[in-house]
Design a protein around this motif. Structure first.
Motif, short mmCIF file in Angstrom:
data_model
loop_
_atom_site.label_atom_id
_atom_site.label_comp_id
_atom_site.label_asym_id
_atom_site.label_seq_id
_atom_site.Cartn_x
_atom_site.Cartn_y
_atom_site.Cartn_z
N ALA A 31 0.83 -1.20 0.00
CA ALA A 31 0.00 0.00 0.00
C ALA A 31 0.86 1.25 0.00
O ALA A 31 0.60 2.21 -0.74
CB ALA A 31 -0.94 -0.01 1.21
N VAL A 32 1.91 1.26 0.82
CA VAL A 32 2.82 2.42 0.86
C VAL A 32 3.51 2.60 -0.49
O VAL A 32 3.61 3.72 -1.02
CB VAL A 32 3.86 2.25 1.98
CG1 VAL A 32 4.93 3.34 1.90
CG2 VAL A 32 3.18 2.28 3.34
N ASP A 33 3.99 1.51 -1.07
CA ASP A 33 4.66 1.57 -2.37
C ASP A 33 3.72 2.13 -3.44
O ASP A 33 4.14 2.88 -4.33
CB ASP A 33 5.15 0.19 -2.80
CG ASP A 33 6.36 -0.27 -2.00
OD1 ASP A 33 6.97 0.56 -1.31
OD2 ASP A 33 6.68 -1.48 -2.07
N SER A 34 2.44 1.78 -3.35
CA SER A 34 1.48 2.24 -4.34
C SER A 34 1.26 3.74 -4.24
O SER A 34 1.17 4.45 -5.25
CB SER A 34 0.14 1.51 -4.15
OG SER A 34 -0.76 1.87 -5.16
N VAL A 35 1.18 4.25 -3.01
CA VAL A 35 0.98 5.69 -2.81
C VAL A 35 2.19 6.47 -3.33
O VAL A 35 2.05 7.50 -4.00
CB VAL A 35 0.74 6.01 -1.32
CG1 VAL A 35 0.79 7.51 -1.08
CG2 VAL A 35 -0.60 5.46 -0.87
N TYR A 36 3.39 5.99 -3.03
CA TYR A 36 4.60 6.71 -3.39
C TYR A 36 5.13 6.34 -4.78
O TYR A 36 6.09 6.94 -5.26
CB TYR A 36 5.69 6.49 -2.35
CG TYR A 36 5.47 7.30 -1.10
CD1 TYR A 36 5.96 8.60 -0.99
CD2 TYR A 36 4.74 6.78 -0.02
CE1 TYR A 36 5.75 9.35 0.15
CE2 TYR A 36 4.53 7.52 1.12
CZ TYR A 36 5.03 8.81 1.20
OH TYR A 36 4.80 9.56 2.33
N GLY A 37 4.52 5.36 -5.42
CA GLY A 37 4.98 4.93 -6.73
C GLY A 37 4.53 5.87 -7.84
O GLY A 37 3.78 6.83 -7.63
N GLU A 38 4.99 5.59 -9.04
CA GLU A 38 4.63 6.37 -10.21
C GLU A 38 4.25 5.45 -11.35
O GLU A 38 4.79 4.34 -11.48
CB GLU A 38 5.79 7.27 -10.65
CG GLU A 38 6.13 8.35 -9.65
CD GLU A 38 7.17 9.33 -10.18
OE1 GLU A 38 7.58 9.17 -11.35
OE2 GLU A 38 7.57 10.23 -9.43
N VAL A 39 3.32 5.89 -12.17
CA VAL A 39 2.97 5.15 -13.37
C VAL A 39 4.14 5.27 -14.34
O VAL A 39 4.67 6.36 -14.57
CB VAL A 39 1.69 5.71 -14.01
CG1 VAL A 39 1.36 4.97 -15.31
CG2 VAL A 39 0.52 5.60 -13.03
N SER A 40 4.56 4.16 -14.90
CA SER A 40 5.76 4.15 -15.72
C SER A 40 5.55 4.88 -17.05
O SER A 40 4.45 4.84 -17.62
CB SER A 40 6.20 2.71 -16.01
OG SER A 40 5.29 2.08 -16.90
N PRO A 41 6.60 5.54 -17.55
CA PRO A 41 6.51 6.17 -18.87
C PRO A 41 6.15 5.16 -19.95
O PRO A 41 5.46 5.50 -20.92
CB PRO A 41 7.91 6.75 -19.08
CG PRO A 41 8.45 6.95 -17.70
CD PRO A 41 7.89 5.82 -16.89
N GLY A 42 6.60 3.91 -19.79
CA GLY A 42 6.29 2.88 -20.77
C GLY A 42 4.81 2.61 -20.86
O GLY A 42 4.26 2.42 -21.96
N THR A 43 4.14 2.59 -19.71
CA THR A 43 2.68 2.38 -19.71
C THR A 43 1.96 3.53 -20.40
O THR A 43 1.04 3.32 -21.21
CB THR A 43 2.17 2.21 -18.27
OG1 THR A 43 2.74 1.04 -17.69
CG2 THR A 43 0.65 2.08 -18.25
N LEU A 44 2.37 4.75 -20.10
CA LEU A 44 1.74 5.92 -20.71
C LEU A 44 1.95 5.91 -22.22
O LEU A 44 1.03 6.22 -23.00
CB LEU A 44 2.28 7.20 -20.10
CG LEU A 44 2.05 7.38 -18.59
CD1 LEU A 44 2.64 8.71 -18.12
CD2 LEU A 44 0.56 7.33 -18.27
N ALA A 45 3.17 5.55 -22.65
CA ALA A 45 3.45 5.49 -24.09
C ALA A 45 2.64 4.40 -24.76
O ALA A 45 2.10 4.58 -25.86
CB ALA A 45 4.95 5.26 -24.30
N GLU A 46 2.54 3.26 -24.10
CA GLU A 46 1.76 2.15 -24.65
C GLU A 46 0.30 2.53 -24.85
O GLU A 46 -0.33 2.16 -25.84
CB GLU A 46 1.86 0.95 -23.70
CG GLU A 46 1.04 -0.26 -24.11
CD GLU A 46 1.06 -1.35 -23.07
OE1 GLU A 46 0.18 -2.23 -23.12
OE2 GLU A 46 1.96 -1.33 -22.19
#
Length: 244
Positions: A52-67
């Motif tokens: 849960a902590v990792d999810s809050v502080y994580g970021e959506v990857s540039p690869g996912t956005l590009a895809e």
């Protein structure tokens, strides 16, 4: 002692507990040693908390956005610490974001779709590849047109309003990461609003929550969001004003 040798009352209690445990992923009826949970139970709790902590502080990857073909803009959140302490900053678009949206987005679309990490980047990574195509298919089958989809970093639900001020969509759909819990860190919500503008309140929005593999399936959610959009456009209303 096996269940067959328990007293009838105890046997019924045991059966009810098992039925409850099958009906929910919540932690109920966990074993303990004295006043403490078993080691396995405690380790699982710590693992889920860390995710849960990792999810809050994580970021959506540039690869996912590009895809997915999404370009990215920011709110005024600054950084994760400010994002958590100052929710108001996540409701305001950065001046550069406003400029970019006006340059790249279609104005006055029938449906505007926006994606944001919110409080769970993991939810976008886990669900967007299924929920977004299903939503587009639903809109296409109903003959609706949509604008230029984009991603908002550090967004709160209220960022729908300034986006509405800029692009003036008839309906806006915000796919955003939910606050993670100890059952899953991958839950997404969809907020829908008819003619979002500054001054709208939560009562003007419709929400479909708990979108993840263990809740409402992403593909089913995408199709359902499309039907809600149809009702909103037909009735020219959303939130408590929508006759569902």
């Amino acid at each position: 002692m096996t269940e067959s040798r328990l007293e009838p009352e105890k046997r019924v209690e045991s059966q009810l507990l098992q039925e409850m445990k099958r009906a929910t992923p919540a932690r109920i009826g966990v074993s303990r040693t004295g006043t403490r949970p078993l080691t396995q139970t405690m380790l699982e709790l710590r693992l889920d908390h860390a995710q849960a902590v990792d999810s809050v502080y994580g970021e959506v990857s540039p690869g996912t956005l590009a895809e997915m073909g999404f370009f990215s803009v920011d709110t005024c959140f600054g950084n994760k610490e400010q994002y958590l302490k100052r929710p108001d900053l996540g409701r305001r678009l950065h001046p550069e974001a406003e400029k970019r949206l006006l340059e790249r987005c279609k104005r006055e679309p029938q449906v505007q779709i926006v994606v944001s990490d919110g409080l769970s980047a993991a939810s976008i990574e886990a669900n967007i590849r299924d929920v977004y195509p299903a939503l587009l298919d639903s809109l296409r089958l109903q003959g609706f047109e949509w604008g230029t989809t984009f991603f908002v970093r550090g967004g709160r639900v209220g960022c729908m309003d300034p986006i509405g001020d800029l692009l003036k969509p008839e309906c806006l759909v915000l796919l955003i990461g939910e606050r993670p819990g100890l059952v899953t860190a991958e839950s997404m919500s969809a907020y829908l609003c008819y003619r979002p503008r500054t001054g709208r309140t939560d009562s003007d929005r419709l929400v479909l929550s708990n979108i993840h593999r263990g809740g409402t399936s992403p593909m089913e959610a995408g199709a359902h969001i499309g039907t809600r959009v149809r009702l909103m456009l037909e009735q020219k209303a959303s939130g408590v004003g929508l006759d569902r």
